[in-house]
Design a protein around this motif. Sequence first.
Motif, PDB file in Angstrom:
ATOM      1  N   UNK A 240      36.967  44.808  46.203  1.00  0.00           N
ATOM      2  CA  UNK A 240      35.975  43.948  45.549  1.00  0.00           C
ATOM      3  C   UNK A 240      36.607  42.629  45.094  1.00  0.00           C
ATOM      4  N   UNK A 241      37.824  42.689  44.582  1.00  0.00           N
ATOM      5  CA  UNK A 241      38.513  41.460  44.163  1.00  0.00           C
ATOM      6  C   UNK A 241      38.821  40.570  45.369  1.00  0.00           C
ATOM      7  N   UNK A 242      39.025  41.176  46.527  1.00  0.00           N
ATOM      8  CA  UNK A 242      39.263  40.404  47.746  1.00  0.00           C
ATOM      9  C   UNK A 242      37.978  39.732  48.223  1.00  0.00           C
ATOM     10  N   UNK A 243      36.833  40.324  47.842  1.00  0.00           N
ATOM     11  CA  UNK A 243      35.536  39.799  48.277  1.00  0.00           C
ATOM     12  C   UNK A 243      34.906  38.825  47.290  1.00  0.00           C
ATOM     13  N   UNK A 244      35.614  38.466  46.233  1.00  0.00           N
ATOM     14  CA  UNK A 244      35.060  37.526  45.248  1.00  0.00           C
ATOM     15  C   UNK A 244      34.518  36.299  45.970  1.00  0.00           C
ATOM     16  N   UNK A 245      33.317  35.887  45.585  1.00  0.00           N
ATOM     17  CA  UNK A 245      32.651  34.806  46.307  1.00  0.00           C
ATOM     18  C   UNK A 245      33.468  33.519  46.287  1.00  0.00           C
ATOM     19  N   UNK A 246      33.281  32.737  47.329  1.00  0.00           N
ATOM     20  CA  UNK A 246      34.167  31.609  47.604  1.00  0.00           C
ATOM     21  C   UNK A 246      34.249  30.620  46.451  1.00  0.00           C
ATOM     22  N   UNK A 247      33.131  30.343  45.774  1.00  0.00           N
ATOM     23  CA  UNK A 247      33.160  29.333  44.712  1.00  0.00           C
ATOM     24  C   UNK A 247      33.845  29.828  43.447  1.00  0.00           C
ATOM     25  N   UNK A 248      34.306  31.089  43.445  1.00  0.00           N
ATOM     26  CA  UNK A 248      35.073  31.608  42.315  1.00  0.00           C
ATOM     27  C   UNK A 248      36.508  31.964  42.715  1.00  0.00           C
ATOM     28  N   UNK A 261      46.626  38.504  51.808  1.00  0.00           N
ATOM     29  CA  UNK A 261      45.383  38.973  51.197  1.00  0.00           C
ATOM     30  C   UNK A 261      45.474  38.649  49.711  1.00  0.00           C
ATOM     31  N   UNK A 262      44.503  37.911  49.209  1.00  0.00           N
ATOM     32  CA  UNK A 262      44.529  37.487  47.800  1.00  0.00           C
ATOM     33  C   UNK A 262      43.347  38.112  47.072  1.00  0.00           C
ATOM     34  N   UNK A 263      43.667  39.002  46.144  1.00  0.00           N
ATOM     35  CA  UNK A 263      42.669  39.653  45.301  1.00  0.00           C
ATOM     36  C   UNK A 263      42.634  38.923  43.963  1.00  0.00           C
ATOM     37  N   UNK A 264      41.469  38.405  43.576  1.00  0.00           N
ATOM     38  CA  UNK A 264      41.403  37.502  42.432  1.00  0.00           C
ATOM     39  C   UNK A 264      40.290  37.897  41.479  1.00  0.00           C
ATOM     40  N   UNK A 265      40.496  37.620  40.208  1.00  0.00           N
ATOM     41  CA  UNK A 265      39.415  37.650  39.222  1.00  0.00           C
ATOM     42  C   UNK A 265      39.686  36.567  38.206  1.00  0.00           C
ATOM     43  N   UNK A 266      38.695  35.711  38.009  1.00  0.00           N
ATOM     44  CA  UNK A 266      38.800  34.612  37.058  1.00  0.00           C
ATOM     45  C   UNK A 266      37.877  34.838  35.870  1.00  0.00           C
TER      46      UNK A 266
END
Length: 351
Positions: A240-248, A261-266
Amino acid sequence: MSTLVGRKIRKGKELAFSEIASKVTLGVVVVAVSTSAVAPASTATVAPASTATVAPDSRATVSHETRSIKFTSQRLKGRLIECTSENPGLAQFLTRDIAKSLENRASQASVVLYDRNTRTSCTYGADKHYDSASTVKPIILGALLLDRGVDLSEEEQDLARQMIVSSDNDATYALWESLGHKNIQNFLDKAGMKNTILNDAGFMGLTQVTARDQAKLLELLTAEDNSVLNAEERTYILDLMRDVQEDQRWGTPAGAPSDAAVQVKNGWLQRSQNRLKNPWDRGDWKVNSMSAVTGHAYDYGLVVLTENNRVPEDESPEVGWDYGMETVEAVAKAIHHDLKAPPATGRPGLL
């Protein structure tokens, strides 16, 4: 306590104003720049000042080597940037470049980096507390999976996806309230996130987090240890963190390797709706970002938390949000650059 609700579209990005803001009185940080020698991380002791020779340039990095581990430190704005690495020179480059990326920023910031491949770690203000904003959301998902496993109902799966991928607050509160304080705290305890403090009033975005604890979460998710979450549960969160929408996908992914592979949460939170007289409550922004970088032999994580991203008088609120994002990305670009092309062992002229 005031409430702020709304959404703005600007420059193709969706800016979600936080639903909650709090009035906080903070002390002023006095900027001081000097150097300090630090003992190996395993001893957690600071060497006497008399053992180190301070260079005329007060911004110089102090380096030591013990048992093939290079460790360096540099004081910035009253706190130490400390890096250790098996790769000679890498710790020094990281310490120097983190300092350069932050020295001219008004933001208060904390940074934690780990890289398993080079046994590298960096910390700066790692235990300072910040409002979590949406970086609490992977914690909530971790608690959900710890309590119920991956066999979630269709509704829970949908809520989890909205919470992480689009950072939806309504979905988050539905899961927050379904789990309850006890189950979320149970996950924090098992994950060893001892300095993370849930908000007693139930405001998820005011959870108090530290960069060190958030990095522990990234390490937990990318490790092979099944003591907290099993492999399937960890993969569920990372996917899910890998699928974070592009504008985030701004913040710590800035400058990351293109083949990783970049898994992100802002997370982003404006402290107050009104400009209060208190100089520490002028509608400034908390802007946080965390990423796990994996695949193609990459295995590292980065957390950058910021606050005091001020909104000047007569400026739109987005100014403070942009400033925080730029601060995070300055740090991220410096770190990714150094990790992508670390200095070779024995490279001359580093010390």
